[in-house]
Design an enzyme around this catalytic site. Sequence first.
Site, short mmCIF file in Angstrom:
data_model
loop_
_atom_site.label_atom_id
_atom_site.label_comp_id
_atom_site.label_asym_id
_atom_site.label_seq_id
_atom_site.Cartn_x
_atom_site.Cartn_y
_atom_site.Cartn_z
N HIS A 123 -4.30 -9.93 3.07
CA HIS A 123 -5.74 -9.79 2.90
C HIS A 123 -6.42 -10.38 4.13
O HIS A 123 -6.03 -11.45 4.61
CB HIS A 123 -6.22 -10.53 1.65
CG HIS A 123 -5.79 -9.86 0.38
ND1 HIS A 123 -5.60 -10.54 -0.80
CD2 HIS A 123 -5.50 -8.56 0.11
CE1 HIS A 123 -5.23 -9.69 -1.75
NE2 HIS A 123 -5.16 -8.50 -1.22
N HIS A 165 -2.27 2.24 -6.05
CA HIS A 165 -2.87 1.00 -5.52
C HIS A 165 -3.05 -0.03 -6.63
O HIS A 165 -3.12 -1.23 -6.36
CB HIS A 165 -4.21 1.30 -4.85
CG HIS A 165 -4.61 0.28 -3.83
ND1 HIS A 165 -3.96 0.14 -2.62
CD2 HIS A 165 -5.57 -0.67 -3.84
CE1 HIS A 165 -4.52 -0.83 -1.93
NE2 HIS A 165 -5.50 -1.35 -2.66
N ARG A 222 0.86 -1.17 0.00
CA ARG A 222 0.00 0.00 0.00
C ARG A 222 0.91 1.23 0.00
O ARG A 222 2.05 1.17 0.44
CB ARG A 222 -0.90 0.01 1.24
CG ARG A 222 -1.85 -1.19 1.33
CD ARG A 222 -2.65 -1.15 2.62
NE ARG A 222 -3.59 -2.27 2.70
CZ ARG A 222 -3.30 -3.46 3.24
NH1 ARG A 222 -2.08 -3.67 3.74
NH2 ARG A 222 -4.20 -4.42 3.26
N LYS A 257 -2.18 -2.23 7.58
CA LYS A 257 -3.62 -2.15 7.82
C LYS A 257 -4.03 -3.13 8.91
O LYS A 257 -3.65 -4.29 8.89
CB LYS A 257 -4.37 -2.45 6.53
CG LYS A 257 -5.86 -2.16 6.61
CD LYS A 257 -6.50 -2.39 5.25
CE LYS A 257 -7.99 -2.10 5.29
NZ LYS A 257 -8.63 -2.33 3.98
#
Length: 206
Positions: free
Chosen positions: A179, A153, A64, A89
């Site tokens: 993910h 992205h 990212r 994240k």
Amino acid sequence: MATITKFYGEVLHRKIDLSHLYPKRKEHKLPKFLTKDEVKRILDATENLKHKTILTTIYSCGLRLSEAIGIQISDVKSKENLLLIKQSKGNKDRIVPLSQKLVDILRDYYREYKPKLFLFEGQTGGQYSPRSVQQILKNSLKKAKIYSPATVHTLRHSYATHLLENGTDIRIIKELPRHNNIKTTEIYTHITDVSKLCVKSPLDFL
């Protein structure tokens, strides 16, 4: 519900609206991605060493934008070919492999720019500006004459797509970009599955 609506209209001559009772369908959008050739053209068109290194790192490691500009020099383990991504994240750390090609580029970059804390620093020090990275990609897209809509992205999406195309196990791909759900990763299989089918268009038979 369609039958009830029809009944009210035809028999009772009354119009009723039951649309609020229908379940809402979630949008199913495929991620935007670039082909391998497009990525190569973008990197080849990026002449400035720092700019090229930033874009190459993002693509090569599936990062990212916030992760890329947050890399510190101590996070790069060049001897082990590993990169530590801190507090990505969900506040989770993760480790991604470093391509030997990228390691060589990073060494050339380090020798020329000699960053102090962050791997990619602005002219006055501190983290590189995310807006500047977006502008770098925009300029490179223009130079490479690539008109596909793409953001930084998109390089991350391209990373996952190209790993699948190369036969990497989907469970491994889920862990590398971190993910949260395997279903997020499975989105990319829709792209690669169509590519592998090699189905000819009916136009080819005319």
